[in-house]
Write a protein that holds these residues in place. Structure first.
Motif, PDB file in Angstrom:
ATOM      1  N   ASN A 114      -3.300 -10.423  -6.476  1.00 52.16           N
ATOM      2  CA  ASN A 114      -3.887  -9.958  -5.138  1.00 52.16           C
ATOM      3  C   ASN A 114      -3.093  -8.897  -4.343  1.00 52.16           C
ATOM      4  O   ASN A 114      -3.615  -8.362  -3.654  1.00 52.16           O
ATOM      5  CB  ASN A 114      -3.641 -11.273  -4.292  1.00 52.16           C
ATOM      6  CG  ASN A 114      -4.824 -12.213  -4.595  1.00 52.16           C
ATOM      7  OD1 ASN A 114      -5.974 -11.849  -4.581  1.00 52.16           O
ATOM      8  ND2 ASN A 114      -4.333 -13.440  -5.366  1.00 52.16           N
ATOM      9  N   SER A 139      -5.396  -5.870  -4.191  1.00 53.09           N
ATOM     10  CA  SER A 139      -6.405  -6.230  -3.271  1.00 53.09           C
ATOM     11  C   SER A 139      -5.838  -5.735  -1.767  1.00 53.09           C
ATOM     12  O   SER A 139      -6.594  -5.056  -1.001  1.00 53.09           O
ATOM     13  CB  SER A 139      -6.828  -7.515  -3.158  1.00 53.09           C
ATOM     14  OG  SER A 139      -7.596  -7.845  -4.375  1.00 53.09           O
ATOM     15  N   ALA A 186      -7.351  -2.648   0.632  1.00 55.34           N
ATOM     16  CA  ALA A 186      -7.649  -2.915   1.953  1.00 55.34           C
ATOM     17  C   ALA A 186      -7.387  -1.742   2.821  1.00 55.34           C
ATOM     18  O   ALA A 186      -8.305  -1.787   3.966  1.00 55.34           O
ATOM     19  CB  ALA A 186      -7.141  -4.134   2.417  1.00 55.34           C
ATOM     20  N   ALA A 243     -11.838  -6.030   0.034  1.00 56.54           N
ATOM     21  CA  ALA A 243     -10.511  -6.537   0.119  1.00 56.54           C
ATOM     22  C   ALA A 243     -10.271  -6.508   1.623  1.00 56.54           C
ATOM     23  O   ALA A 243      -9.278  -7.631   1.979  1.00 56.54           O
ATOM     24  CB  ALA A 243      -9.820  -5.268  -0.416  1.00 56.54           C
TER      25      ALA A 243
END
Length: 320
Positions: free
Chosen positions: A39, A42, A46, A290
């Motif tokens: 993650n 991600s 974002a 995201a």
């Protein structure tokens, strides 16, 4: 205030330390590899635009979608999807789960025919979601048994339902999904709760019988307090999906989310599906899903922490 005394471990206890450290290291390693490492990309996406530059535009788009219409897919409304997701979560956890806790206990206490009931009770949770959806969609077709039975009770349907089925009309699609969520919610946690009930010492039930308490008083006064840590753990995990409950909308709606069935869990999956199957020129806004996921996580985190704190305050731990 007296200082806490440091516990002294014997040489025999110290020999178990390596084994304990390995047990702790395994979940920590799993978290680091399968959650954090996966993650972390991600998180960075974002805060990036389509050119890879640092930007907060993705979060602005998310909040604009919550208070208005989505800028990437205007046919979806984030506020409505959040409401549908919460509705499905509430039906499964606030309505169906307490019933499941009670019915699991009834089956555990070996009522007449409990083996037959247990098999029927666990079938929905054993069947894969794709197979379950395929069966239910056939049952909910315009010529399926559900509509036929309801017509026998005098229920009137629209022309769309009578020609295409329950999942084709906005007036029946989401209510049908809610009913299915309720059915599955009753079965959820059955295996875990059965194991928790099995750990209750039989002596407690014998004492209850000597005191003359009935079946349901035994359930509320003895069994529920004994298995409350298990119930609290299941509810805490369910709180993590309070705004991302899916309800298999992608499968029920053939990947469209219509008519008016789309949930937040469906929408995140829909975005990833569209991006991964994009064959056009240029870049799609990878940062938007995201940022959407991070926003939902930030909103959900205090709810999970508060819920866990309240669950711990409801009942004191019971030593069995």
């Amino acid at each position: 205030m007296k200082a806490e005394r440091k516990k002294l471990y014997s040489d025999f206890e110290k020999r178990d330390f390596p084994f304990v450290y390995v047990l702790i290291a395994l979940p920590v390693l799993q978290f680091a590899v399968f959650w954090f490492f996966v993650n972390v990309r991600s998180f960075t996406l974002a805060f990036q635009d389509t050119m890879g530059n640092f930007s907060f535009e993705n979060f602005k788009d998310v909040w604009q979608g919550i208070i208005g219409n989505d800028t990437h897919y205007p046919q979806f409304n984030l506020a409505s999807m959040l409401g549908r997701s919460f509705s499905l979560w509430a039906i499964a956890n606030l309505l169906a789960f307490p019933i499941g806790v009670a019915t699991t206990y009834v089956l555990y206490r070996r009522v007449t025919g409990h083996y037959v009931f247990r098999i029927c009770y666990m079938i929905p949770s054993l069947v894969g979601s794709v197979v379950w959806v395929a069966v239910v969609k056939q049952l909910a077709e315009f010529n399926g048994p559900i509509i036929y039975i309801l017509k026998g009770f005098g229920v009137q349907f629209s022309e769309i339902v009578e020609s295409q089925g329950l999942f084709s009309d906005a007036s029946t699609a989401f209510p049908t999904l809610c009913i299915l969520t309720f059915m599955i919610g009753i079965c959820g946690g059955n295996a875990v709760l059965t194991g928790a009930y099995a750990r209750i010492p039989e002596e407690l039930f014998e004492v209850g019988k000597l005191d003359g308490i009935g079946f349901w008083k035994e359930f509320f006064r003895v069994s529920v307090p004994c298995v409350w840590p298990t119930i609290a753990t299941l509810v805490t995990f369910s709180l993590c999906t309070v705004f991302t409950a899916d309800g298999n909308v992608f499968l029920y709606s053939n990947g469209t989310g219509e008519p008016k069935m789309s949930t937040m869990g469906f929408y995140i999956y829909f975005l990833v599906y569209k991006i991964s199957n994009y064959n056009g020129v240029g870049q799609l806004p990878y940062g938007y899903p995201a940022a959407l996921g991070m926003t939902i996580t930030i909103i959900t985190l205090p709810i999970v922490l508060l819920g866990r704190w309240l669950l711990e305050k409801v009942s004191e731990p019971v030593e069995t």
